[in-house]
Scaffold this motif. Structure first.
Motif, PDB file in Angstrom:
ATOM      1  N   VAL A   1       0.935  -1.370  -0.464  1.00 39.78           N
ATOM      2  CA  VAL A   1      -0.164  -0.157   0.412  1.00 39.78           C
ATOM      3  C   VAL A   1       1.015   1.718  -0.508  1.00 39.78           C
ATOM      4  CG1 VAL A   1      -1.774   1.348   1.228  1.00 39.78           C
ATOM      5  CG2 VAL A   1      -1.623  -1.478   1.456  1.00 39.78           C
ATOM      6  N   GLY A   2       1.143   2.430  -0.533  1.00 35.75           N
ATOM      7  CA  GLY A   2       0.966   3.381  -0.266  1.00 35.75           C
ATOM      8  C   GLY A   2       2.884   3.374  -2.218  1.00 35.75           C
TER       9      GLY A   2
ATOM     10  N   CYS B   1     -11.013  11.519  -7.083  1.00 34.66           N
ATOM     11  CA  CYS B   1     -10.081  11.326  -7.229  1.00 34.66           C
ATOM     12  C   CYS B   1      -9.542   9.583  -6.883  1.00 34.66           C
ATOM     13  CB  CYS B   1      -9.053  11.916  -6.665  1.00 34.66           C
ATOM     14  SG  CYS B   1      -8.516  12.359  -4.943  1.00 34.66           S
ATOM     15  N   HIS B   2      -9.098   8.823  -7.777  1.00 31.81           N
ATOM     16  CA  HIS B   2      -9.369   7.149  -7.542  1.00 31.81           C
ATOM     17  C   HIS B   2      -7.634   7.743  -6.790  1.00 31.81           C
ATOM     18  CE1 HIS B   2     -12.100   6.131  -9.836  1.00 31.81           C
ATOM     19  NE2 HIS B   2     -12.292   6.182 -10.476  1.00 31.81           N
ATOM     20  N   HIS B   3      -7.527   6.688  -5.543  1.00 31.17           N
ATOM     21  CA  HIS B   3      -6.344   6.154  -5.358  1.00 31.17           C
ATOM     22  C   HIS B   3      -5.489   4.665  -5.202  1.00 31.17           C
ATOM     23  CE1 HIS B   3      -8.132   7.000  -0.980  1.00 31.17           C
ATOM     24  NE2 HIS B   3      -8.276   5.241  -1.058  1.00 31.17           N
ATOM     25  N   ASN B   4      -6.793   3.730  -5.841  1.00 31.08           N
ATOM     26  CA  ASN B   4      -6.430   2.530  -6.125  1.00 31.08           C
ATOM     27  C   ASN B   4      -6.763   1.807  -7.204  1.00 31.08           C
ATOM     28  OD1 ASN B   4      -5.513   2.078  -3.370  1.00 31.08           O
ATOM     29  ND2 ASN B   4      -7.312   1.034  -2.589  1.00 31.08           N
TER      30      ASN B   4
ATOM     31  N   LYS C   1      -2.023   2.034  -5.718  1.00 26.10           N
ATOM     32  CA  LYS C   1      -2.013   1.327  -5.275  1.00 26.10           C
ATOM     33  C   LYS C   1      -1.921   1.714  -3.830  1.00 26.10           C
ATOM     34  CE  LYS C   1      -1.988  -3.325  -2.538  1.00 26.10           C
ATOM     35  NZ  LYS C   1      -3.633  -3.991  -2.645  1.00 26.10           N
ATOM     36  N   GLY C   2      -2.819   2.745  -3.523  1.00 25.91           N
ATOM     37  CA  GLY C   2      -2.705   3.874  -2.133  1.00 25.91           C
ATOM     38  C   GLY C   2      -1.689   5.214  -2.658  1.00 25.91           C
ATOM     39  N   ALA C   3      -1.964   5.652  -4.201  1.00 25.14           N
ATOM     40  CA  ALA C   3      -1.332   6.246  -4.389  1.00 25.14           C
ATOM     41  C   ALA C   3      -2.383   7.199  -5.184  1.00 25.14           C
ATOM     42  CB  ALA C   3      -0.006   6.436  -4.845  1.00 25.14           C
TER      43      ALA C   3
ATOM     44  N   HIS D   1      -1.955   8.525  -0.289  1.00 28.97           N
ATOM     45  CA  HIS D   1      -3.580   8.224  -0.443  1.00 28.97           C
ATOM     46  C   HIS D   1      -3.898   9.290   0.882  1.00 28.97           C
ATOM     47  CE1 HIS D   1      -2.472   4.968   1.302  1.00 28.97           C
ATOM     48  NE2 HIS D   1      -4.326   4.440   1.599  1.00 28.97           N
ATOM     49  N   GLY D   2      -2.825   9.000   1.546  1.00 25.24           N
ATOM     50  CA  GLY D   2      -3.313   9.384   3.425  1.00 25.24           C
ATOM     51  C   GLY D   2      -2.123   9.711   4.201  1.00 25.24           C
ATOM     52  N   ALA D   3      -2.400   9.365   5.432  1.00 18.81           N
ATOM     53  CA  ALA D   3      -1.058   9.310   6.513  1.00 18.81           C
ATOM     54  C   ALA D   3      -0.572   7.563   6.202  1.00 18.81           C
ATOM     55  CB  ALA D   3      -1.339   9.280   8.385  1.00 18.81           C
ATOM     56  N   GLY D   4      -1.461   6.507   6.142  1.00 15.93           N
ATOM     57  CA  GLY D   4      -0.620   5.143   6.233  1.00 15.93           C
ATOM     58  C   GLY D   4      -1.094   4.794   8.133  1.00 15.93           C
ATOM     59  N   ARG D   5      -1.534   3.642   7.842  1.00 16.47           N
ATOM     60  CA  ARG D   5      -1.506   3.102   8.684  1.00 16.47           C
ATOM     61  C   ARG D   5       0.315   2.418   9.345  1.00 16.47           C
ATOM     62  NH1 ARG D   5      -6.481   1.271  10.903  1.00 16.47           N
ATOM     63  NH2 ARG D   5      -5.338  -0.072  11.942  1.00 16.47           N
TER      64      ARG D   5
END
Length: 399
Positions: free
Chosen positions: A56-57, A270-273, A290-292, A328-332
């Protein structure tokens, strides 16, 4: 901030925009970089963390092949945000009724609407395209629960579960924003799982030669390559329409409770996957994000934090090194299981103080402490995007 780490253990380099990457994610990135069809390099955003097969990312450019598991099962998952003409002073002192209105209007989790939620003019074109896909792959319909057509239609304008959310936010000027995160719901999940399994079957004995069986792929010209491209495009369009229709239903619900308002021109969906055809480093390639999100020069995007942290509206700088992408975000930073072990309701209440949201054990795995520091994530990609607006949520609805 430029690239902070480069891996050179595969066929092509992996450029990473963070120095904080778990070992599982690093191994996945190396595995992807070993695939024979990767073009030029792999890019990993600062929110990078382990996923299924692909990280992811990650941003994965491929020539003549696509890896369905890299796109994933929440095909077309992404963000939608709009700015309203309202300001913070026009919101009620208590936001509980607003949250109730939204929760009544928008099904969450596995839920769906009791009747068709959108116009036939929206449903019919989608249905015609889906009929063509199911005609060639009827097993997709069998994988879903009873009445598959009712499900995909009635899950339009619905949220889903997990990390999907609806938020009311305030920007640096106290302007009110509505922001949501959702994807292609049950039908996208089924399409994703079906083609991931089909790619494994199609590879036959070659599957055992891959560094990870989740990296099974379709090659251009092979039996099911065009079918996957058609199906993933449908799911991505479905996800985009889902967010658009859900946003309208949210606005209708808010209009019952708030002073009259209008929508500004700043609207992003907007998509991120997803996978898309683009041109990079001298070649036409399939770019799997993928997560971006795409961050082409001048393009607006959304980078959300966790349910207790800031989010950002950004403008892309068109960095070729990242294939015009950003996080696409902070990320786990920890798994859902670990978050549930480490945190409790008191922690959740403390970390979401000032936000009107659920504060029960059912959403502890979404606690801000389970995510990376969004400020650090943003600092690590200052060469990829510039911040246009900084948002802080005051209301959050979780699936």
């Amino acid at each position: 901030m430029p690239i902070l780490q480069t891996l050179n253990k595969g066929r092509v380099p992996v450029h990473i925009w963070t120095g904080d990457t778990e070992s599982t994610a690093l191994n996945q990135l190396v595995n992807v970089s070993q695939m024979p069809f990767i073009h030029h390099h792999v890019a990993a955003m600062p929110d990078v963390h382990a996923g299924i097969g692909a990280t992811v990312g990650s941003v994965i450019p491929t020539r003549g092949a696509i890896v369905p598991a890299a796109v994933g099962v929440d095909i077309g998952c992404g963000m939608n945000a709009i700015r309203l003409s309202l300001t913070a002073s026009e919101l009620p002192d208590s936001l509980r009724m607003l949250r109730n209105r939204i929760e009544q209007a928008i099904p969450v989790g596995f839920g769906m609407h009791d009747r068709d939620p959108v116009k036939r003019s929206t449903i019919v074109p989608l249905a015609k395209r889906l009929d063509q896909i199911l005609g060639k792959h009827p097993a997709i319909a069998k994988m879903q629960r009873k009445r598959p057509y009712d499900i995909w239609i009635r899950q339009l304008a619905s949220l889903g579960g997990g990390n999907h959310f609806i938020e009311l936010c305030l920007d640096e000027n106290e302007a009110v924003w509505v922001m949501l995160h959702s994807g292609s719901r049950g039908i996208g999940n089924v399409i994703g799982r079906y083609f991931i399994n089909l790619a494994r079957k199609d590879m036959g004995d070659q599957l055992g030669r891959l560094p990870d069986r989740d990296l099974a792929y379709f090659t251009e010209g092979a039996q099911h390559f065009d079918d996957y491209v058609e199906a993933v495009a449908w799911a991505q369009d479905y996800a985009m329409i889902n967010r658009r229709e859900m946003m309208q239903q949210i606005l209708d619900a808010l209009a019952l409770q708030l002073p009259p308002f209008s929508i500004t021109k700043e609207a992003i969906n907007c998509h991120h996957n997803y996978v898309v055809r683009e041109h990079h480093f001298g070649a036409d390639v399939y770019v799997t994000r993928k997560g971006a999100i795409r961050a082409g020069e001048g393009e607006l995007g959304i980078i959300p934090g966790s349910m207790g942290a800031k989010s950002y509206i950004v403008r892309g700088k068109g960095s070729e090194a990242s294939f015009c992408s950003c996080s696409h975000g902070a990320g786990r930073r920890m798994s859902r299981t670990k978050a549930k072990r480490q945190f409790n309701r008191a922690d959740l209440e403390s970390q979401t103080r000032g936000v009107e949201c659920r504060k029960d054990k059912g959403v502890i795995d979404e606690i801000p402490g389970a995510y990376k520091d969004i400020d650090q994530v943003m600092a690590n990609q200052s060469d990829l995007v510039e911040v246009v607006h900084t948002l802080k949520q005051v209301l959050c609805v979780k699936g």
